[in-house]
Design a protein around this motif. Sequence first.
Motif, PDB file in Angstrom:
ATOM      1  N   THR A 223      41.274  43.745  42.321  1.00  0.00           N
ATOM      2  CA  THR A 223      39.184  43.498  41.300  1.00  0.00           C
ATOM      3  C   THR A 223      38.300  42.346  41.574  1.00  0.00           C
ATOM      4  OG1 THR A 223      39.008  45.919  41.608  1.00  0.00           O
ATOM      5  CG2 THR A 223      37.362  44.852  40.967  1.00  0.00           C
ATOM      6  N   VAL A 224      39.219  41.748  39.738  1.00  0.00           N
ATOM      7  CA  VAL A 224      38.917  40.750  39.162  1.00  0.00           C
ATOM      8  C   VAL A 224      38.777  39.324  40.196  1.00  0.00           C
ATOM      9  CG1 VAL A 224      39.133  38.926  37.430  1.00  0.00           C
ATOM     10  CG2 VAL A 224      39.771  41.645  36.769  1.00  0.00           C
ATOM     11  N   ALA A 225      39.401  39.248  40.471  1.00  0.00           N
ATOM     12  CA  ALA A 225      40.012  37.826  41.767  1.00  0.00           C
ATOM     13  C   ALA A 225      38.799  37.790  42.509  1.00  0.00           C
ATOM     14  CB  ALA A 225      41.285  37.897  42.279  1.00  0.00           C
ATOM     15  N   ALA A 226      38.338  38.992  43.222  1.00  0.00           N
ATOM     16  CA  ALA A 226      37.593  38.914  44.360  1.00  0.00           C
ATOM     17  C   ALA A 226      35.659  38.736  43.655  1.00  0.00           C
ATOM     18  CB  ALA A 226      37.047  40.269  45.043  1.00  0.00           C
ATOM     19  N   GLN A 227      35.988  38.897  42.412  1.00  0.00           N
ATOM     20  CA  GLN A 227      34.617  38.813  41.580  1.00  0.00           C
ATOM     21  C   GLN A 227      34.340  37.574  41.269  1.00  0.00           C
ATOM     22  OE1 GLN A 227      34.811  41.410  38.489  1.00  0.00           O
ATOM     23  NE2 GLN A 227      34.755  43.311  39.501  1.00  0.00           N
ATOM     24  N   GLN A 228      35.610  36.679  40.796  1.00  0.00           N
ATOM     25  CA  GLN A 228      35.770  35.361  40.127  1.00  0.00           C
ATOM     26  C   GLN A 228      35.323  34.397  41.229  1.00  0.00           C
ATOM     27  OE1 GLN A 228      36.048  34.327  37.546  1.00  0.00           O
ATOM     28  NE2 GLN A 228      36.939  31.606  37.735  1.00  0.00           N
ATOM     29  N   LEU A 229      36.002  34.679  42.888  1.00  0.00           N
ATOM     30  CA  LEU A 229      35.536  34.149  43.798  1.00  0.00           C
ATOM     31  C   LEU A 229      34.388  34.307  44.322  1.00  0.00           C
ATOM     32  CD1 LEU A 229      37.317  32.219  45.862  1.00  0.00           C
ATOM     33  CD2 LEU A 229      37.819  34.591  47.281  1.00  0.00           C
ATOM     34  N   ALA A 230      33.431  34.687  44.501  1.00  0.00           N
ATOM     35  CA  ALA A 230      32.042  35.473  44.967  1.00  0.00           C
ATOM     36  C   ALA A 230      31.391  35.047  43.866  1.00  0.00           C
ATOM     37  CB  ALA A 230      32.088  36.445  44.472  1.00  0.00           C
ATOM     38  N   ALA A 231      31.469  34.160  42.403  1.00  0.00           N
ATOM     39  CA  ALA A 231      30.667  33.929  41.302  1.00  0.00           C
ATOM     40  C   ALA A 231      30.984  32.743  41.643  1.00  0.00           C
ATOM     41  CB  ALA A 231      31.236  34.846  39.650  1.00  0.00           C
ATOM     42  N   ARG A 232      32.944  32.209  41.234  1.00  0.00           N
ATOM     43  CA  ARG A 232      32.720  30.129  41.255  1.00  0.00           C
ATOM     44  C   ARG A 232      33.085  29.937  42.613  1.00  0.00           C
ATOM     45  NH1 ARG A 232      33.716  29.046  35.437  1.00  0.00           N
ATOM     46  NH2 ARG A 232      32.845  26.587  36.595  1.00  0.00           N
ATOM     47  N   GLY A 233      33.751  30.436  43.192  1.00  0.00           N
ATOM     48  CA  GLY A 233      34.687  29.588  44.993  1.00  0.00           C
ATOM     49  C   GLY A 233      35.941  29.433  44.024  1.00  0.00           C
ATOM     50  N   TRP A 234      36.318  28.468  44.494  1.00  0.00           N
ATOM     51  CA  TRP A 234      38.016  27.630  44.272  1.00  0.00           C
ATOM     52  C   TRP A 234      37.740  27.607  42.722  1.00  0.00           C
ATOM     53  CZ3 TRP A 234      41.505  31.649  45.770  1.00  0.00           C
ATOM     54  CH2 TRP A 234      41.420  31.874  47.321  1.00  0.00           C
ATOM     55  N   ARG A 235      36.793  27.384  42.357  1.00  0.00           N
ATOM     56  CA  ARG A 235      36.503  25.964  41.462  1.00  0.00           C
ATOM     57  C   ARG A 235      37.194  26.806  39.833  1.00  0.00           C
ATOM     58  NH1 ARG A 235      30.556  25.488  40.082  1.00  0.00           N
ATOM     59  NH2 ARG A 235      30.891  27.715  40.855  1.00  0.00           N
TER      60      ARG A 235
END
Length: 292
Positions: free
Chosen positions: A280-292
């Motif tokens: 869940t946290v990973a999905a939020q991070q990817l949505a917000a920042r991409g792979w950066r």
Amino acid sequence: MNQLLRLLSVLRPWARPLSLGAALGLVGVLPACQTSVGETTSLYAAPKQPTATTLPDSAAAVAALPDSLRLTPLLPLAGVPDSLHQQIQALHASLGPEAAELRLEVLERACVGYLNLRKNGRVSKPGVLAVADMDMPSSEKRLWVLDLKAGQVLHRSHVAHGEGSGHLRARRFSNVMRSECTALGFYRTQDTYQGKHGLSRRLRGLDAGQNDNALRRYVVLHAADYVSKQHLARYGQAGYSRGCPALPPDQYRGIINTVGEGGCLYISGPGLESKWLDATVAAQQLAARGWR
């Protein structure tokens, strides 16, 4: 003895033919890596020759058989949102033939952990992820360094596991001092130094109780002759470290420089659990920042 060699050639289609001494002494290749009190040079134990007190031919043939090449089944990571799973699938496809043997289940765990660690600030180098699947035999190239943003494999290489972890396949993993085992989990790449193995990069284990003794155990990225093309051609597999993910002499410098300081290394293997696998946290991070 000729029957033994023919049997091994059938069971080892993935390797070059072994000499009789190498076949009987496959598990006797014992190069040293680094200990908790510093570095040592690489050492090799000579293959043991049969004597009157050793096993008879039939039993020796069984004892000399290589470990099974069947990988441990790995269930898909639970709770991964469809959007995240689809993006990791697309990444896997974009990596091309060089990542064909990188299992999607391993890549998904590595990416989820990377995204959690980026959000938490535990790794600072964006877009670069190193993945080692230690369930694969050491005869195979089982380390990948990935550019997540470009969807490219930057490096692929062989990598050694610890002598205490097994022979052709790593089956035991430990965080214990002097265990000479590989420790599974997520690592932050640290600074470099010049040691007896040349350029080396320290590793900080980020999974408490599983790999957080890495700095104290002197677990580092470094070159080793027992991961060289010559060693692999002679023995059909890499030799053993004392827990370090040791690298081929012709690739180590490029890999060490590419992962840089503050990068993410994921060492995968059977039974690994990690608090960083929160989809869940990973999905939020990817949505917000991409792979950066």
